[in-house]
Design a protein around this motif. Structure first.
Motif, PDB file in Angstrom:
ATOM      1  N   LYS A  98     -18.716  27.751  32.180  1.00 16.96           N
ATOM      2  CA  LYS A  98     -17.330  28.135  32.691  1.00 16.96           C
ATOM      3  C   LYS A  98     -17.392  29.620  33.304  1.00 16.96           C
ATOM      4  CE  LYS A  98     -14.290  25.487  33.251  1.00 16.96           C
ATOM      5  NZ  LYS A  98     -14.067  24.764  34.233  1.00 16.96           N
ATOM      6  N   THR A  99     -17.883  30.581  32.479  1.00 16.04           N
ATOM      7  CA  THR A  99     -17.601  31.979  32.655  1.00 16.04           C
ATOM      8  C   THR A  99     -19.042  32.281  33.369  1.00 16.04           C
ATOM      9  OG1 THR A  99     -18.666  32.853  30.782  1.00 16.04           O
ATOM     10  CG2 THR A  99     -16.303  32.500  30.699  1.00 16.04           C
ATOM     11  N   LYS A 100     -20.069  31.717  33.318  1.00 11.24           N
ATOM     12  CA  LYS A 100     -21.270  32.222  34.136  1.00 11.24           C
ATOM     13  C   LYS A 100     -21.810  33.609  33.352  1.00 11.24           C
ATOM     14  CE  LYS A 100     -20.920  29.288  38.067  1.00 11.24           C
ATOM     15  NZ  LYS A 100     -19.964  28.341  37.384  1.00 11.24           N
ATOM     16  N   ASP A 101     -21.197  34.154  32.167  1.00  6.18           N
ATOM     17  CA  ASP A 101     -21.670  35.379  31.589  1.00  6.18           C
ATOM     18  C   ASP A 101     -22.512  35.038  30.679  1.00  6.18           C
ATOM     19  OD1 ASP A 101     -21.662  37.703  30.664  1.00  6.18           O
ATOM     20  OD2 ASP A 101     -19.898  37.640  29.665  1.00  6.18           O
ATOM     21  N   VAL A 102     -23.705  35.695  30.852  1.00  5.24           N
ATOM     22  CA  VAL A 102     -24.814  35.506  29.985  1.00  5.24           C
ATOM     23  C   VAL A 102     -25.121  36.707  29.432  1.00  5.24           C
ATOM     24  CG1 VAL A 102     -25.641  33.202  30.988  1.00  5.24           C
ATOM     25  CG2 VAL A 102     -26.650  35.471  31.824  1.00  5.24           C
ATOM     26  N   SER A 103     -24.602  37.656  29.499  1.00  7.68           N
ATOM     27  CA  SER A 103     -24.846  39.075  29.103  1.00  7.68           C
ATOM     28  C   SER A 103     -25.051  39.244  27.638  1.00  7.68           C
ATOM     29  CB  SER A 103     -23.958  40.171  29.650  1.00  7.68           C
ATOM     30  OG  SER A 103     -22.625  39.805  29.052  1.00  7.68           O
ATOM     31  N   GLY A 104     -24.309  38.343  26.755  1.00  7.72           N
ATOM     32  CA  GLY A 104     -24.356  38.289  25.421  1.00  7.72           C
ATOM     33  C   GLY A 104     -25.473  37.460  24.933  1.00  7.72           C
ATOM     34  N   LEU A 105     -26.367  36.911  25.828  1.00  9.25           N
ATOM     35  CA  LEU A 105     -27.627  35.646  25.279  1.00  9.25           C
ATOM     36  C   LEU A 105     -28.796  36.583  25.429  1.00  9.25           C
ATOM     37  CD1 LEU A 105     -26.294  32.455  27.067  1.00  9.25           C
ATOM     38  CD2 LEU A 105     -25.853  33.191  24.708  1.00  9.25           C
ATOM     39  N   SER A 106     -29.565  36.391  24.400  1.00  7.97           N
ATOM     40  CA  SER A 106     -30.832  36.807  24.438  1.00  7.97           C
ATOM     41  C   SER A 106     -32.052  35.731  24.758  1.00  7.97           C
ATOM     42  CB  SER A 106     -31.061  37.653  23.131  1.00  7.97           C
ATOM     43  OG  SER A 106     -32.706  37.679  22.997  1.00  7.97           O
ATOM     44  N   LEU A 107     -32.525  36.057  25.916  1.00  7.09           N
ATOM     45  CA  LEU A 107     -33.463  34.912  26.395  1.00  7.09           C
ATOM     46  C   LEU A 107     -34.643  34.941  25.193  1.00  7.09           C
ATOM     47  CD1 LEU A 107     -34.208  32.856  28.336  1.00  7.09           C
ATOM     48  CD2 LEU A 107     -35.611  34.579  29.456  1.00  7.09           C
ATOM     49  N   PRO A 108     -35.342  35.874  24.777  1.00  5.19           N
ATOM     50  CA  PRO A 108     -36.248  35.594  23.622  1.00  5.19           C
ATOM     51  C   PRO A 108     -35.459  35.063  22.290  1.00  5.19           C
ATOM     52  CG  PRO A 108     -36.528  37.795  24.349  1.00  5.19           C
ATOM     53  CD  PRO A 108     -35.282  37.264  25.131  1.00  5.19           C
ATOM     54  N   MET A 109     -34.458  35.026  22.042  1.00  2.13           N
ATOM     55  CA  MET A 109     -33.874  34.338  20.905  1.00  2.13           C
ATOM     56  C   MET A 109     -33.695  32.890  21.435  1.00  2.13           C
ATOM     57  SD  MET A 109     -30.829  32.770  19.704  1.00  2.13           S
ATOM     58  CE  MET A 109     -29.808  33.058  21.004  1.00  2.13           C
ATOM     59  N   LEU A 110     -32.946  32.626  22.678  1.00  6.63           N
ATOM     60  CA  LEU A 110     -33.014  31.218  23.123  1.00  6.63           C
ATOM     61  C   LEU A 110     -34.358  30.679  22.839  1.00  6.63           C
ATOM     62  CD1 LEU A 110     -30.340  32.012  25.749  1.00  6.63           C
ATOM     63  CD2 LEU A 110     -29.880  30.734  23.649  1.00  6.63           C
ATOM     64  N   LEU A 111     -35.297  31.097  23.528  1.00  6.47           N
ATOM     65  CA  LEU A 111     -36.554  30.433  23.519  1.00  6.47           C
ATOM     66  C   LEU A 111     -37.132  30.082  22.041  1.00  6.47           C
ATOM     67  CD1 LEU A 111     -38.113  32.340  26.476  1.00  6.47           C
ATOM     68  CD2 LEU A 111     -37.214  30.030  26.592  1.00  6.47           C
ATOM     69  N   LEU A 112     -37.129  30.937  21.176  1.00  4.18           N
ATOM     70  CA  LEU A 112     -37.359  30.843  19.677  1.00  4.18           C
ATOM     71  C   LEU A 112     -36.539  29.904  19.275  1.00  4.18           C
ATOM     72  CD1 LEU A 112     -38.034  34.581  18.384  1.00  4.18           C
ATOM     73  CD2 LEU A 112     -39.647  32.841  18.873  1.00  4.18           C
ATOM     74  N   PHE A 113     -35.185  29.848  19.328  1.00  2.00           N
ATOM     75  CA  PHE A 113     -34.398  28.748  18.912  1.00  2.00           C
ATOM     76  C   PHE A 113     -34.862  27.365  19.354  1.00  2.00           C
ATOM     77  CE2 PHE A 113     -30.517  26.129  19.014  1.00  2.00           C
ATOM     78  CZ  PHE A 113     -30.195  26.350  17.819  1.00  2.00           C
ATOM     79  N   PHE A 114     -35.109  27.462  20.569  1.00  3.34           N
ATOM     80  CA  PHE A 114     -35.323  26.021  21.337  1.00  3.34           C
ATOM     81  C   PHE A 114     -36.626  25.466  20.862  1.00  3.34           C
ATOM     82  CE2 PHE A 114     -37.657  23.400  24.750  1.00  3.34           C
ATOM     83  CZ  PHE A 114     -36.662  22.493  25.109  1.00  3.34           C
ATOM     84  N   THR A 115     -37.730  26.382  20.547  1.00  2.00           N
ATOM     85  CA  THR A 115     -39.043  26.045  20.029  1.00  2.00           C
ATOM     86  C   THR A 115     -38.712  25.469  18.644  1.00  2.00           C
ATOM     87  OG1 THR A 115     -39.945  27.449  21.535  1.00  2.00           O
ATOM     88  CG2 THR A 115     -41.356  26.719  19.614  1.00  2.00           C
ATOM     89  N   GLY A 116     -37.995  26.278  17.732  1.00  2.00           N
ATOM     90  CA  GLY A 116     -37.633  25.890  16.678  1.00  2.00           C
ATOM     91  C   GLY A 116     -36.876  24.370  16.430  1.00  2.00           C
ATOM     92  N   ILE A 117     -36.099  24.061  17.527  1.00  2.00           N
ATOM     93  CA  ILE A 117     -35.461  22.860  17.555  1.00  2.00           C
ATOM     94  C   ILE A 117     -36.452  21.723  17.784  1.00  2.00           C
ATOM     95  CG2 ILE A 117     -33.461  21.519  18.486  1.00  2.00           C
ATOM     96  CD1 ILE A 117     -32.615  23.510  16.342  1.00  2.00           C
ATOM     97  N   VAL A 118     -37.407  21.936  18.767  1.00  2.00           N
ATOM     98  CA  VAL A 118     -38.303  20.927  19.087  1.00  2.00           C
ATOM     99  C   VAL A 118     -39.037  20.590  17.846  1.00  2.00           C
ATOM    100  CG1 VAL A 118     -40.256  20.593  20.329  1.00  2.00           C
ATOM    101  CG2 VAL A 118     -38.239  21.454  21.485  1.00  2.00           C
ATOM    102  N   LEU A 119     -39.497  21.711  17.053  1.00  2.00           N
ATOM    103  CA  LEU A 119     -40.319  21.487  15.917  1.00  2.00           C
ATOM    104  C   LEU A 119     -39.491  20.626  14.977  1.00  2.00           C
ATOM    105  CD1 LEU A 119     -41.987  24.987  15.785  1.00  2.00           C
ATOM    106  CD2 LEU A 119     -43.030  22.827  16.627  1.00  2.00           C
ATOM    107  N   TRP A 120     -38.422  20.807  14.672  1.00  2.00           N
ATOM    108  CA  TRP A 120     -37.348  20.289  13.915  1.00  2.00           C
ATOM    109  C   TRP A 120     -37.253  18.735  14.228  1.00  2.00           C
ATOM    110  CZ3 TRP A 120     -36.394  21.005   9.109  1.00  2.00           C
ATOM    111  CH2 TRP A 120     -35.985  22.360   8.514  1.00  2.00           C
ATOM    112  N   LEU A 121     -37.071  18.678  15.524  1.00  2.00           N
ATOM    113  CA  LEU A 121     -37.225  17.054  16.013  1.00  2.00           C
ATOM    114  C   LEU A 121     -38.629  16.540  15.659  1.00  2.00           C
ATOM    115  CD1 LEU A 121     -35.918  14.600  17.407  1.00  2.00           C
ATOM    116  CD2 LEU A 121     -36.815  15.789  19.811  1.00  2.00           C
TER     117      LEU A 121
END
Length: 83
Positions: A25-48
């Motif tokens: 809704k806000t399109k505000d991504v300033s508080g999001l860390s791309l490296p953290m998101l990529l690590l999280f995504f990879t971890g979730i794929v491994l959990w799957l």
């Protein structure tokens, strides 16, 4: 035991969705860390993968939903990042 897994899956997945909605809704991504998101995504794929290997429906369900949610956040971070 699987009912506990489904309750945990619902709670952890539901907790993540407001962040996705707010970012969309806000399109505000300033508080999001791309490296953290990529690590999280990879971890979730491994959990799957792990959930599939042990044949846990709750892990499979939760991680499929969370993969979609985290993918959206990565997409938003790339799309809405200030150039």
């Amino acid at each position: 035991m699987e009912i506990i897994g489904f309750i945990a899956a619902f709670l952890t997945t539901a907790a993540f969705l407001p962040q996705v909605y707010k970012t969309w809704k806000t399109k505000d991504v300033s508080g999001l860390s791309l490296p953290m998101l990529l690590l999280f995504f990879t971890g979730i794929v491994l959990w799957l993968i792990y959930g599939i290997q042990i044949k846990s429906p709750s892990m499979i369900f939760a991680n499929c939903v969370t993969i979609l949610s985290s993918f959206l956040l990565v997409y938003f971070k790339i799309k809405y990042a200030k150039k």
